[in-house]
Write an enzyme that holds these catalytic residues in place. Structure first.
Site, PDB file in Angstrom:
ATOM      1  N   CYS A 125      85.071   8.024  48.507  1.00 31.07           N
ATOM      2  CA  CYS A 125      83.913   7.215  48.114  1.00 31.07           C
ATOM      3  C   CYS A 125      82.766   7.303  49.122  1.00 31.07           C
ATOM      4  O   CYS A 125      81.733   7.892  48.831  1.00 31.07           O
ATOM      5  CB  CYS A 125      84.338   5.755  47.940  1.00 31.07           C
ATOM      6  SG  CYS A 125      85.318   5.436  46.454  1.00 31.07           S
ATOM      7  N   LYS A 157      77.944   1.049  42.107  1.00 37.11           N
ATOM      8  CA  LYS A 157      79.009   1.592  42.971  1.00 37.11           C
ATOM      9  C   LYS A 157      78.417   2.496  44.056  1.00 37.11           C
ATOM     10  O   LYS A 157      78.827   2.445  45.228  1.00 37.11           O
ATOM     11  CB  LYS A 157      80.012   2.378  42.126  1.00 37.11           C
ATOM     12  CG  LYS A 157      81.125   3.067  42.919  1.00 37.11           C
ATOM     13  CD  LYS A 157      81.961   2.050  43.692  1.00 37.11           C
ATOM     14  CE  LYS A 157      83.050   2.722  44.517  1.00 37.11           C
ATOM     15  NZ  LYS A 157      84.064   3.398  43.704  1.00 37.11           N
TER      16      LYS A 157
END
Length: 425
Positions: free
Chosen positions: A266, A212
């Protein structure tokens, strides 16, 4: 494995849609959150965040009795932890939310339960979560000591969805599942297969965590190239939007669009997790972060330049100039303000020009508290377009429908190349 009850810890932009999708598959879901407003809202069958179709899904799940929210952890067969993982002032990851969530669910764990960390995390966070759980429950065994024979299964499965398309992407995107043991991965996969139609790809927990971070760092580096290019073109008097259109006609070139910076929970955060753990080996990742973090200051300098030009050409006083900021969210067509460069720019303008700034955010029902603190009000688009200086910060679809005709005494800074009449100059 049969999962009679699934608990989702953290009912935000990822947790609530995940809980609702599980519930839509006729599974009993308990949503856990420390935010009493969110819990009460959900239990009324309503939502506290903006995401297309989520309101209907939650309403149906609550009405049919498959979804219920609470502030206190309850027993379940699987626990998904989807809480924030911000960074501290020194860009070090803050795992306090994960630690708190772990300690909240630990008392209700029983042998055979599955605990999955979905929060985007630095490498090793899943192992730390397992350690916190083991410390709180010495009567149970965990993978770090008992391996495949452990009472509790532990895995990491990062979310990878696009705001505005979360419900679809939760179902159709592939999932990377990293168990602390092969059996942990197998059990976690069986849970996600309740609704995931994409492929569940198995790896170990550390690789899943790094995956990720890598995905978002890759995007951050490419955005940084576009943002740096826009600043180079401004200096060289080149239209960056035309340049990118031409360069992208090359069959192996795909330059992204510049903007006012990078925001969200993010891309603006995750690369720092890599830098914090491997600073000497992540020089490019750090530089990309610094380029993107510097872009709001560059935008502010351009706005001040437009104001100076307007004063020089019209004779208006500085205190009479009115500034309108179009968009506050960190990206188009959502209400999410986390790490938003648009919000940061607007707030700084409010400090520099008190009482002279308004904002338009079609996805916000009311002015965020930080705006009110510097006397910035949300207004309708039609009113904002009367301002002396217009600053397009977010390319919301609503703005595209607007015919923009600038007066001679108006200036426009379009940071997204949204309007045909606008450039960075």
């Amino acid at each position: 494995m049969t999962f009679g009850t699934i608990a989702v810890v953290g009912l935000g932009y990822i947790g609530l849609p995940t809980a609702a999708v599980f519930a839509s598959r006729k599974r009993k879901v308990i949503g856990i959150d420390v935010n009493t407003h969110a819990v009460e809202t959900i239990n009324r069958g309503e939502v506290h965040i903006v995401e297309p179709d989520l309101d209907m899904l939650v309403h149906a799940a609550v009405t049919e009795g498959y979804l219920r929210a609470t502030t206190v952890a309850e027993p379940a067969d699987a626990f998904l932890i989807a809480v924030p993982t911000p960074f501290k002032t020194d860009h070090k990851p803050d795992l306090s939310y994960i630690e708190s969530a772990s300690k909240a669910v630990a008392p209700v764990l029983k042998a055979g339960d599955l605990v999955i960390l979905e929060s985007t995390s630095p490498v090793g966070a899943t192992e730390r979560m397992a350690a916190w759980l083991a410390e709180a429950r010495p009567d149970l065994t965990f993978p770090q000591t008992a391996g495949e024979a452990s009472d509790i299964r532990i895995a990491h499965c990062p979310e990878r969805v696009l705001p505005g398309h979360v419900l679809s992407e939760l179902v159709h995107n592939d999932r990377v599942i990293g168990g602390m043991t092969p059996r942990c991965s197998e059990v976690a996969t069986s849970l996600y297969k309740i609704f995931v139609e994409g492929e569940c790809v198995i790896t170990n927990a550390r690789t899943a965590e790094m995956c990720k971070l890598t995905e978002n760092s890759f995007r951050d580096v490419n955005i940084a190239f576009a943002n740096e290019l826009s600043m180079v073109c401004d200096k060289l008097d080149v239209d960056v939007w035309e340049l990118i259109r031409l360069a992208n006609r090359h069959p192996r070139v795909n330059i992204l669009q510049p903007g006012p910076g990078v925001g969200g929970h993010c891309i603006a955060v995750d690369p720092w997790f890599i830098v914090s753990q491997a600073p000497e080996q992540s020089r490019l990742i750090r530089t990309a972060r610094e380029v993107n973090d510097s872009k709001p200051a560059w935008v502010l300098a351009k706005i001040r330049s437009h104001i100076d030009d307007l004063i020089a050409s019209t004779g208006k006083s500085r205190s009479s100039i009115r500034i309108a900021c179009l968009g506050l969210a960190f990206k188009a067509n959502i209400d999410d303000l986390r790490e938003s460069p648009a919000l940061a720019i607007t707030l700084e303008l409010g400090h520099l020009y008190p009482g002279q700034v308004v904002a338009v955010e079609p996805h916000g029902a009311s002015s965020p508290a930080p705006l009110l603190a510097v006397d910035i009000q949300l207004v309708e688009l039609s009113a904002a377009l009367e301002a002396d200086v217009l600053v397009l910060l977010v390319d919301h679809k609503l703005f595209a429908a607007q015919t923009l005709q600038l007066r001679p005494d108006q200036r426009l800074l379009d940071t997204r190349g949204f309007f045909d009449c606008a450039t960075f100059s």
